[in-house]
Design a protein around this motif. Structure first.
Motif, PDB file in Angstrom:
ATOM      1  N   SER A 218       0.818  -1.221   0.000  1.00  0.00           N
ATOM      2  CA  SER A 218       0.000   0.000   0.000  1.00  0.00           C
ATOM      3  C   SER A 218       0.853   1.273   0.000  1.00  0.00           C
ATOM      4  O   SER A 218       0.357   2.355  -0.304  1.00  0.00           O
ATOM      5  CB  SER A 218      -0.950   0.007   1.202  1.00  0.00           C
ATOM      6  N   CYS A 362      -1.539   5.639  -7.802  1.00  0.00           N
ATOM      7  CA  CYS A 362      -2.511   5.034  -6.878  1.00  0.00           C
ATOM      8  C   CYS A 362      -2.455   3.514  -7.041  1.00  0.00           C
ATOM      9  O   CYS A 362      -1.588   2.994  -7.737  1.00  0.00           O
ATOM     10  CB  CYS A 362      -3.918   5.572  -7.145  1.00  0.00           C
ATOM     11  N   GLN A 365      -6.751  -0.992  -5.998  1.00  0.00           N
ATOM     12  CA  GLN A 365      -7.802  -0.932  -4.980  1.00  0.00           C
ATOM     13  C   GLN A 365      -8.533   0.414  -4.993  1.00  0.00           C
ATOM     14  O   GLN A 365      -9.741   0.483  -4.732  1.00  0.00           O
ATOM     15  CB  GLN A 365      -7.190  -1.184  -3.590  1.00  0.00           C
ATOM     16  N   ASP A 366      -7.805   1.506  -5.314  1.00  0.00           N
ATOM     17  CA  ASP A 366      -8.444   2.827  -5.379  1.00  0.00           C
ATOM     18  C   ASP A 366      -9.501   2.865  -6.477  1.00  0.00           C
ATOM     19  O   ASP A 366     -10.557   3.484  -6.324  1.00  0.00           O
ATOM     20  CB  ASP A 366      -7.394   3.916  -5.622  1.00  0.00           C
ATOM     21  N   TYR A 367      -9.192   2.208  -7.593  1.00  0.00           N
ATOM     22  CA  TYR A 367     -10.173   2.136  -8.692  1.00  0.00           C
ATOM     23  C   TYR A 367     -11.392   1.318  -8.262  1.00  0.00           C
ATOM     24  O   TYR A 367     -12.545   1.700  -8.517  1.00  0.00           O
ATOM     25  CB  TYR A 367      -9.519   1.519  -9.933  1.00  0.00           C
ATOM     26  N   ASP A 369     -12.446   0.904  -5.199  1.00  0.00           N
ATOM     27  CA  ASP A 369     -13.183   1.740  -4.241  1.00  0.00           C
ATOM     28  C   ASP A 369     -14.031   2.785  -4.957  1.00  0.00           C
ATOM     29  O   ASP A 369     -15.203   2.992  -4.613  1.00  0.00           O
ATOM     30  CB  ASP A 369     -12.208   2.443  -3.276  1.00  0.00           C
ATOM     31  N   PRO A 376     -11.123   7.892  -3.181  1.00  0.00           N
ATOM     32  CA  PRO A 376      -9.780   7.506  -2.697  1.00  0.00           C
ATOM     33  C   PRO A 376      -9.164   8.629  -1.870  1.00  0.00           C
ATOM     34  O   PRO A 376      -9.198   9.795  -2.256  1.00  0.00           O
ATOM     35  CB  PRO A 376      -8.984   7.271  -3.994  1.00  0.00           C
ATOM     36  N   ASP A 377      -8.588   8.259  -0.728  1.00  0.00           N
ATOM     37  CA  ASP A 377      -8.039   9.229   0.214  1.00  0.00           C
ATOM     38  C   ASP A 377      -6.922  10.068  -0.416  1.00  0.00           C
ATOM     39  O   ASP A 377      -6.872  11.287  -0.230  1.00  0.00           O
ATOM     40  CB  ASP A 377      -7.510   8.464   1.442  1.00  0.00           C
ATOM     41  N   ARG A 378      -6.034   9.430  -1.160  1.00  0.00           N
ATOM     42  CA  ARG A 378      -4.913  10.170  -1.775  1.00  0.00           C
ATOM     43  C   ARG A 378      -5.444  11.223  -2.743  1.00  0.00           C
ATOM     44  O   ARG A 378      -4.944  12.340  -2.805  1.00  0.00           O
ATOM     45  CB  ARG A 378      -3.996   9.226  -2.573  1.00  0.00           C
ATOM     46  N   TRP A 379      -6.440  10.847  -3.533  1.00  0.00           N
ATOM     47  CA  TRP A 379      -7.015  11.783  -4.505  1.00  0.00           C
ATOM     48  C   TRP A 379      -7.634  12.972  -3.790  1.00  0.00           C
ATOM     49  O   TRP A 379      -7.420  14.126  -4.158  1.00  0.00           O
ATOM     50  CB  TRP A 379      -8.078  11.070  -5.355  1.00  0.00           C
TER      51      TRP A 379
END
Length: 388
Positions: A218, A362, A365-367, A369, A376-379
């Motif tokens: 991650s 990313c 998993q972000d996709y 989600d 996504p938290d990073r986005w």
């Protein structure tokens, strides 16, 4: 090129090196020695620099240290199938003042990065990361720093810089070049709630120890986006290191810290890598061997770098579009490596330096989600920073 503030590798280490197998790393790298002087940097892609500075350690009591044991351990390892030429440029000794040491380190890093050589810094106290950051002032408009640490090191930036407050100085000192700061492996009980809240309010990223121990992969995207990676050895749990190096029973294990070092090496953006807070002791073999293996894995990563972030050619990637709360999220997947990116909408009306930050690394998993209506938290954090 003036590197006169670097002192040669000690004769003790060089004598030890002569006894090694001809296949060992120490026999294959260019070494700054008293006898032969500074090696020619032509064709060199990775350079090792020691910095014997620890006066800004909050616990400093006048102790001196050397990096000989690390060098002996590292020289004794065998290289992988590498196509990089490595040089050991020796050590920067303590200057008249700590600022003098910072200046020497900043100068060395700046020269090396301009020549497309990645410096690996082996240091005393982690406040040297501040000098590392300042080396980029004239190299690029915005810098991403990833700190592998059990603490955020924000500290009180109104007080003189220390190894537990250098990040506050990085954020507040001009010129303001910091875009993102991420901490990997933090442990909540070592950080005040104010610092945790400050990290949140600045939209910086933080990954708890438990989170990454469950899934070390991650942290790959945040390292893929880093320019500077700084490792605090106190983030490693005490059972993995020598006596003086022990800090906490909880922390990253040897495999995890080596995996993180390898991810840092694989990242196309990482142009400097530092390992700090080394505290030698009489039973030093374990610490010096672990640090050597971290360096080895970083170099291994550099040798595995693949240029897959050129999205000008449609044949290089697949594009996926999802809708989350009426917000269109656009993902890219590299055909070459299978790595993922997410697009941050560029706000033309905002006067910023972030044009190059429109694609954010990313995970798959972000996709997934986003397809399930989870932002996504990073986005989210990058988007909020873009709006500020």
């Amino acid at each position: 090129m003036n590197f006169n503030f670097l002192t040669p590798v000690s004769d003790l280490v060089l004598a030890h090196n002569e006894l090694l197998s001809a296949q060992a790393l120490g026999r294959k790298i260019k070494i700054h020695s008293e006898q032969n002087g500074m090696p020619d940097l032509e064709g060199v892609s990775i350079a090792l620099i020691g910095v014997l500075e620890n006066r800004n350690d909050v616990n400093y009591i006048g102790t001196e240290f050397k990096l000989d044991e690390i060098r002996k351990s590292f020289y004794g390892l065998f290289p992988g199938i590498w196509n990089t030429t490595i040089a050991d440029l020796g050590d920067i000794h303590k200057g008249e003042s700590v600022e003098d040491t910072y200046f020497a380190l900043k100068t060395a890093i700046s020269i090396l990065v301009k020549k497309n050589i990645i410096p690996i810094i082996l240091g005393g106290s982690q406040d040297l990361t501040y000098a590392n950051y300042r080396a980029y002032d004239h190299l690029m408009p915005m810098v991403n720093i990833v700190n592998i640490d059990s603490k955020f090191d924000m500290g009180d930036s109104t007080k003189p810089i220390k190894n537990n407050s250098f990040v506050g100085k990085i954020i507040l000192d001009k010129p303001y070049n910091l875009f993102n700061y991420a901490t990997i492996g933090y442990q909540t009980y070592f950080n005040s709630q104010e610092e945790i809240d400050l990290m949140e309010s600045l939209y910086f990223e933080s990954y708890r120890l438990g989170e990454i121990s469950n899934n070390i992969a991650s942290v790959e995207p945040v390292l893929r986006d880093a320019n500077i990676v700084s490792i605090d050895l106190t983030s490693v749990k005490s059972s993995e290191v020598s006596l003086n190096q022990k800090f906490s029973p909880n922390g990253l294990d040897g495999k995890e810290i080596c995996a993180i070092s390898r991810y840092a090496g694989i990242s196309n953006k990482v142009t400097s890598f530092g390992i700090y807070e080394y505290k030698p002791s009489n039973d030093d073999e374990i610490s010096s061997m672990l640090i050597s293996q971290m360096i080895w894995y970083f170099i291994e990563g550099v040798n595995c770098r693949v240029k897959d972030d050129d999205f000008s050619n449609e044949n290089n990637y697949q594009k996926f579009i999802t809708l989350v709360d009426s917000q269109e999220l656009i993902f890219y997947k590299s055909n070459k490596t299978g790595r993922w990116w997410i697009e941050i909408p560029f706000l033309a009306e905002v006067n910023n330096k972030l044009k190059r930050h429109t694609l954010l690394p990313c995970m798959h998993q972000d996709y997934i989600d986003a397809s399930n209506n989870i932002v996504p938290d990073r986005w989210y954090k990058a988007f909020q920073k873009n709006c500020v």
